[in-house]
Write an enzyme that holds these catalytic residues in place. Structure first.
Site, PDB file in Angstrom:
ATOM      1  CE  LYS A  11     -11.548   1.853 -13.329  1.00 34.42           C
ATOM      2  NZ  LYS A  11     -12.492   1.565 -12.220  1.00 34.42           N
ATOM      3  N   GLY A  60      -3.612  -1.627  -7.300  1.00 36.40           N
ATOM      4  CA  GLY A  60      -4.569  -2.729  -7.275  1.00 36.40           C
ATOM      5  C   GLY A  60      -3.844  -4.055  -7.278  1.00 36.40           C
ATOM      6  CB  SER A  61      -5.016  -7.426  -8.197  1.00 34.59           C
ATOM      7  OG  SER A  61      -5.480  -7.169  -9.498  1.00 34.59           O
ATOM      8  CB  THR A  62       0.253  -8.720  -8.550  1.00 38.88           C
ATOM      9  OG1 THR A  62       0.762  -8.031  -7.395  1.00 38.88           O
ATOM     10  CG2 THR A  62       1.420  -9.161  -9.416  1.00 38.88           C
ATOM     11  CD  GLU A  63      -6.070 -11.701 -11.901  1.00 38.58           C
ATOM     12  OE1 GLU A  63      -6.341 -11.555 -10.681  1.00 38.58           O
ATOM     13  OE2 GLU A  63      -6.847 -12.206 -12.713  1.00 38.58           O
ATOM     14  N   GLY A  95      -2.145  -5.438 -12.608  1.00 46.08           N
ATOM     15  CA  GLY A  95      -0.911  -4.701 -12.899  1.00 46.08           C
ATOM     16  C   GLY A  95      -0.255  -5.202 -14.188  1.00 46.08           C
ATOM     17  CD  GLU A 108       0.571   0.611  -3.374  1.00 43.60           C
ATOM     18  OE1 GLU A 108       0.529  -0.608  -3.133  1.00 43.60           O
ATOM     19  OE2 GLU A 108      -0.188   1.452  -2.877  1.00 43.60           O
ATOM     20  CB  CYS A 144      -1.265  -3.024  -0.738  1.00 43.86           C
ATOM     21  SG  CYS A 144      -0.968  -1.324  -0.293  1.00 43.86           S
ATOM     22  CD  GLU A 151      -2.662  -8.366  -1.636  1.00 43.63           C
ATOM     23  OE1 GLU A 151      -3.048  -8.328  -2.822  1.00 43.63           O
ATOM     24  OE2 GLU A 151      -2.065  -7.421  -1.096  1.00 43.63           O
TER      25      GLU A 151
END
Ligand code: NAI
Ligand code: MG
Length: 499
Positions: free
Chosen positions: A197, A250-253, A255, A272, A306, A403
């Site tokens: 995706k 993508g974002s840690t959120e 993740g 990642e 990143c 970030e």
């Protein structure tokens, strides 16, 4: 769609991509969404609609997973020799090289990055990535294991590495084609099948890649590409009970959401995620190299990396010189739409990212930070931001902790080199770090103490398909690239036979 007409010398294949509604790739066929819905992708240089794309959702993900499962279990892919698999992957790398200009234009239009950068970075690195993993297809090996508690030759025990199965891959918009390559290369080398995706902001190059995957001769269903939004298509893929592994960048959120969604069937997860990477310049560094190095560490890809070197620590004695040098570099950067041959930096990818980055700038300045250069949006059309150097920040400020994902660096002086490792490590992230010094002992002892997945010494942003990349702490799980990533795409089977 009006945009295509405005751009000079557009590749004819690119015109096709931006003038027709793009379909998704499921089981080797280009199909519409089950819902019939489409969504728009925008040209961030103008804010205009660039193309319309089939909007995948749960039902489409389900169709794609079924195709990937069938291809994995019983299709020609499952019977193909590693050498044949390797040849297909190599061919895909060649086809990317052949279509370099088309991909570079698509990336520039959809993401905003300078065409000249996409031509020398995104596209050739993507081709090189497939070429590298083509070689691995024939080298996925196990071991023979002498059992410790049995007499010799009583048992023959060995391990084999088998493909993990159907893999869901969810990628971001900062390097759309390259992130697809990073994910697909090892999955195909190990014999997995994929539902990919792409990010909703930049779906076009992945769909173009889908055409080349078919042209290369991969069997139907081996790679399925379902564009759509994160909350719908992405979430359905991460939660799907018949997906064996999900790989996310993508974002840690998000993740964290991926981990929760994966819990249902305990699928394997690799992540990642974000970073707030420290870049440390010691007073004994080659300052003439460190200045452009530190500028490019943050400004490359508009800071939408990143691993961007966004926390710049400079030893006090050289602080003013370095900051002044980086500010001069920032002033020289030509911020223009990506198709302009003079453009060094294009717009941010979306209005959302523009607002996010400007929000960080406002909060930093409100809390007492000062911008030596930049500090605001550029113009009022498109999503351009001026390259920015902030000083007078402190460890409590959002600009120093979070970030930003834009062309914004905080420059921080330090006087005690013995404290720098602790300061550099003072972050929830641990993706990358840089150290600039001519003292080889200092360089390696600092590198050893940094809690980061990559440490660059006297360089920054050096990437290679052979070099593992990934994060400590909240920057992720697992590694991409190198042979390390192959572990993320294989299961180990121990076979023990009595003799
Ligand atoms: P994001 O994490 O929302 O998007 C990345 C991918 O995840 C996209 O394909 C998106 O559709 C998908 N996604 C979103 N929500 C999902 C969900 N609930 N389930 C499954 N998939 C989902 O990142 P976004 O909003 O585009 O950017 C926000 C911030 O994230 C950036 O400012 C940056 O700090 C960070 N980021 C980090 C990246 C990296 O390379 N590590 C890349 C992109 C963003
Ligand atoms: Mg776009």
């Amino acid at each position: 769609m009006a945009t295509a007409a405005l751009i000079p010398s557009i590749d004819s294949n690119v015109s096709k991509f931006v003038s027709q509604t793009q379909k998704m790739l499921i089981n080797g066929k280009h199909v519409e969404a089950a819902s019939g819905k489409t969504f728009a992708t925008y040209n961030p240089a103008t804010g205009e609609v660039l193309a319309n794309v089939a909007e995948g959702d749960r039902e489409d993900i389900d169709r794609a997973v079924k195709a990937a499962r069938a291809a994995f279990e019983s299709g020609p892919w499952s019977r193909m020799s590693p050498a044949e698999r390797g040849k297909l992957i190599w061919k895909l790398g060649d086809l990317i090289d052949k279509h370099l200009e088309e991909f570079a234009q698509l990336e520039s239009l959809d993401n905003g990055k300078p065409l000249k950068v996409a031509r020398v970075a995104d596209v050739p690195l993507s081709a090189a990535h497939f070429h590298y993993y083509a070689g691995w297809a024939t080298k996925i090996e196990g071991n023979t294991i002498p059992l410790t508690m049995a007499a010799p030759l009583k048992y023959l025990a060995y391990t084999v590495r088998e493909p993990v199965g159907v893999v869901g891959q969810i990628i971001p918009w900062n390097f759309p084609l390259l992130m697809a390559a990073w994910k697909l290369g090892p999955a195909l080398a190990t014999g997995c099948t994929v539902v990919l995706k792409p990010a909703e902001q930049t779906p076009l190059s992945a769909l173009c890649l889908g055409e080349l995957i078919q042209e290369a001769g991969f069997p139907d269903g081996v790679v399925n590409i379902v564009p759509g939004f994160g909350e719908t298509a992405g979430a359905a893929l991460a939660a799907h009970p018949d997906v064996d592994k999900v790989a996310f960048t993508g974002s840690t959120e998000v993740g964290r959401l991926i981990i929760q969604a994966a819990a249902g069937n305990l699928k394997k997860v690799s992540l990642e995620l974000g970073g707030k990477s420290p870049n440390v310049i010691l007073e004994d560094a080659d300052i003439e190299a460190a200045i452009p190095g530190a500028a490019s560490a943050i400004f490359f890809n508009h800071g939408q990396c990143c691993c961007a070197g966004s926390r710049l620590y400079v030893e006090k004695k050289v602080f003013d010189k370095v900051v002044d040098g980086i500010a001069k570099q920032a002033e020289k950067i030509q911020v223009k739409q990506g198709f302009d041959p003079d453009s060094d930096m294009g717009p941010l990818v979306s209005e959302e990212q523009l607002n996010r980055v400007c929000g960080f700038l406002e909060s930093g300045i409100k809390e007492g930070a000062k911008s030596i250069v930049g500090g605001a949006r550029l113009g009022d059309k498109g999503y351009f931001v001026k390259p920015t150097v902030l000083v007078n920040t402190n460890q409590k400020m959002k600009v120093e902790r979070e970030e930003i994902f834009g062309p914004v660096v905080t420059a921080i002086p330090f006087s005690d080199p013995s404290e720098i490792v602790a300061r550099a490590n003072d972050s929830v992230y641990g993706l990358a770090a840089g150290v600039w010094t001519k003292d080889i002992k200092k360089a390696h002892s600092i590198a050893a103490k940094l809690r980061a997945g990559t440490v660059w010494i006297n360089c920054y942003n050096v990437f290679d398909a052979a070099l593992p990349f990934g994060g400590y702490k909240q920057s992720g799980w697992g590694r991409e690239m190198g042979h390390e990533v192959l572990e993320q795409y294989t299961e180990v089977k121990s076979v023990c036979a009595a003799l």
